[in-house]
Write an enzyme that holds these catalytic residues in place. Sequence first.
Site, PDB file in Angstrom:
ATOM      1  N   THR A 241      -9.901   3.979   1.410  1.00 36.25           N
ATOM      2  CA  THR A 241      -9.628   2.712   2.104  1.00 36.25           C
ATOM      3  C   THR A 241      -9.480   1.578   1.083  1.00 36.25           C
ATOM      4  O   THR A 241      -9.896   1.702  -0.068  1.00 36.25           O
ATOM      5  CB  THR A 241     -10.766   2.354   3.081  1.00 36.25           C
ATOM      6  OG1 THR A 241     -11.991   2.459   2.387  1.00 36.25           O
ATOM      7  CG2 THR A 241     -10.754   3.279   4.290  1.00 36.25           C
ATOM      8  N   ARG A 242      -8.883   0.478   1.553  1.00 36.26           N
ATOM      9  CA  ARG A 242      -8.588  -0.621   0.645  1.00 36.26           C
ATOM     10  C   ARG A 242      -9.832  -1.146  -0.058  1.00 36.26           C
ATOM     11  O   ARG A 242      -9.808  -1.445  -1.253  1.00 36.26           O
ATOM     12  CB  ARG A 242      -7.929  -1.766   1.429  1.00 36.26           C
ATOM     13  CG  ARG A 242      -6.511  -1.460   1.826  1.00 36.26           C
ATOM     14  CD  ARG A 242      -5.893  -2.603   2.611  1.00 36.26           C
ATOM     15  NE  ARG A 242      -4.496  -2.313   2.910  1.00 36.26           N
ATOM     16  CZ  ARG A 242      -3.703  -3.118   3.613  1.00 36.26           C
ATOM     17  NH1 ARG A 242      -4.168  -4.255   4.083  1.00 36.26           N
ATOM     18  NH2 ARG A 242      -2.442  -2.804   3.834  1.00 36.26           N
ATOM     19  N   ASP A 243     -10.938  -1.278   0.687  1.00 34.24           N
ATOM     20  CA  ASP A 243     -12.133  -1.851   0.055  1.00 34.24           C
ATOM     21  C   ASP A 243     -12.661  -0.956  -1.064  1.00 34.24           C
ATOM     22  O   ASP A 243     -13.060  -1.447  -2.116  1.00 34.24           O
ATOM     23  CB  ASP A 243     -13.223  -2.169   1.103  1.00 34.24           C
ATOM     24  CG  ASP A 243     -13.513  -0.995   2.036  1.00 34.24           C
ATOM     25  OD1 ASP A 243     -12.845   0.043   1.900  1.00 34.24           O
ATOM     26  OD2 ASP A 243     -14.406  -1.128   2.887  1.00 34.24           O
TER      27      ASP A 243
ATOM     28  N   GLU B 187       0.820  -1.209   0.000  1.00 35.79           N
ATOM     29  CA  GLU B 187       0.000   0.000   0.000  1.00 35.79           C
ATOM     30  C   GLU B 187       0.858   1.265   0.000  1.00 35.79           C
ATOM     31  O   GLU B 187       0.441   2.318  -0.483  1.00 35.79           O
ATOM     32  CB  GLU B 187      -0.899  -0.023   1.245  1.00 35.79           C
ATOM     33  CG  GLU B 187      -1.789   1.179   1.369  1.00 35.79           C
ATOM     34  CD  GLU B 187      -2.949   0.951   2.334  1.00 35.79           C
ATOM     35  OE1 GLU B 187      -3.366  -0.204   2.497  1.00 35.79           O
ATOM     36  OE2 GLU B 187      -3.424   1.935   2.899  1.00 35.79           O
TER      37      GLU B 187
END
Lengths: 224, 531
Positions: free
Chosen positions: B358-360, B335
């Site tokens: 965010t990752r999602d 990331e």
Amino acid sequence: MKNSTKFIIVELEGRKIRIPQGLTVIEALWDTGYDVKRGIGCLSGLCGACTVAFIEKGSTKVKFGLGCQKVAEEGLNVIMMPCFPSRAARYAMEAMAHPLEELGAHYPELYTCNDCGACNVCPEWINVAGVMKFAKDGDYEAAASRVTDCIMCGLCASRCPRSIAPQYVALYIQRALARERPFPPNLAKRLAQVESLAYETEWSRIAAMGDDELKALCAAMEGL
Amino acid sequence: MYPESLRDSIAIVDATREKRKGEALPKLPGTETEGLLRRYHPDYREAGFRNLRIGANRGDRTTHEIADLLEAFSDLDHSKINLDPEFDTDVLVLGGGGAGVTAALFAESMGARVILATKLRLGNSNTIMALGGLQASVHGDDSPVRHFVDTLAAGKFTGKRELVKTMVEDGPAIVRWLLEIGVDFDRDEEGNLATRKAGGITAPRIISIGDYTGLNIMKVLKDEIRKGEGIEVMEFAPAVELTTNGFGECNGAVLFDLGRKRHFVVRARAVILATGGSGRLHLQGFPSSNNFGATGDAIVLAYRAGARLEGIDSFQYHPTGVMFPDHMVGVLVTEAARSLGGQLVNAQGERFINELETRDACSAAIIRECEEGNGVRTPSGKVGVWLDTPLIEETHGTGFLKRRFPSMYRHFMRVKIDISKRPLLTYPTLHYQNGGILIDETGETTVRNLFAAGEAAGGIHGRNRAMGNSLLDIFVFGRRAGLEAAKRKYNVPGNVTLGHVYRYYDRLKSLRISSVATSPTLFPEFIVSKL
């Protein structure tokens, strides 16, 4: 199977066999029925479990690498050599006042190194012989700064005619150096704050909050 | 090296870089993120899910792959197993990653006899693949409270507050322990622990060791476990079933000796499940960044023993998994590459999401681009979007990528791709099991004397995990589980039985559930994708 698949002939663990092009050594072993488990780990080139020795077509030199990263090419002759024996010293580092001074006691063979360079087979491109030279000369910072990327695969140890295990020597130095560094001031301060219960009022405020209040607090914090 | 077809697409990335450089893409408002997730995040793809018909979580939603395993029989003929314990110990730790080794070390420090059994080699785990770092609130502007709030927010307020509080409060102390055993975290000029920011974190809180944080911690842990005589390590011995006594309390496990191909029983006063997550089940067909052994064994074993699971319908798909070359599919691009300005770019050379979401949300956006035909196709038919790494090099100066991400740089140089000159093709990769076996603050599950730690445990991260929190939780809850389990050493373990398994089987049969799957999986069925 796609018709476009190209095939190559390789020698896997002493067995000449036709495999599809583009497989790594591990995949080629699976493809040809080897139930490999002992030499498998992360499949990303990080765990150092799948060490291999190979000769490429037309080459006169045995080379070393990782089975999950080495892509098989026509004429490759390859074997797996996981878990090559290396001696790891046993020690309780917390019992030593100055562990760096005791390096020689735990790894005396280090000082028989004559800088032959045979250990320079690192799949992570570490100049192992250079690191050992620094270690022998007592320049521990220089040694440690070069082995952060060591994955402990032990290929270097497999080449050493003096049975030195550079990966364990380097790890000893890394640990010893870390122990001798002064305690980080920012961490010391935070630990003191936690110990003196500096956050208790904030915690009890939060404990009383419902989800919506908490969400509002989060939004406010993100804005900061 | 990239083939011709991809080089054309790379030319578009190169041509648009100048234009994209100064471009500011606003973060999505909450409602839009919600919509994006609902439409494209795999956790919301209803066809991939069903409700469990049996067990402590009956009625709860999970993926077919996991439901298949939970609603399955074992391929073990239980009647043929000799249940006389071959080994007897105080604490049995299952799993040889960061959580397992930490638990073993702390249990031993309390004077307990410990056996640690692991499927592969000691240390072969997802811990070593944790590249980016570990969250601990040590920075002056930071506090455990802030860490708590960030973690809850990242998890959409579904994490258990008491577990999150435990994790963030223990954070600084666990870092002290790691320093004491000789983990050499990166420092700044004043000798402070160097901290960095990351997506969804409001203060600099990531501490690291180059881009090999987990690996360097695991090396030290393995060295530390070697020193004593109190911990017996059994490698290549996965657990295939837990055992219980007449009260339904856990008192050991059936292990399988992979070499001798025979089962044997270890009796224990307490068992700690630390066998990690389930990435290698390749949920919904996604590639995975996980190690070879991550087949969800912990949840299967614990569930049959009656333990309650938490959040098993939520998984983390890391936005940037490698999509080319084929043999690296699923491998993670950290990331930090996005934190440092690496842009996500589609086939048209356009950005489509703020990379610091965010990752999602990032993952959902990448899936959207690919489904809408804005993805880039590889010769073997895989689709992804570009991660513009040359832009990072341009922003931070020549040689930056090689210096900052030496491992990633090297891995691609091996296949003749210079990431400072060429972008990387990426697609979301199954990275983390957000849920797991529900634990309390001591790491104990709802089954007495059965503990869980690490990715196997659930309840901490809610529906999305922030970067660096898993590398923290494995040590925090590994330690707690080890300490509490050691206290059980005066327990009377009782008879070793498989009563819970027979009861579970009776339920399966009475519900007329028949399954072709056998569980636990132990090893993924490896499909060589090129065939």
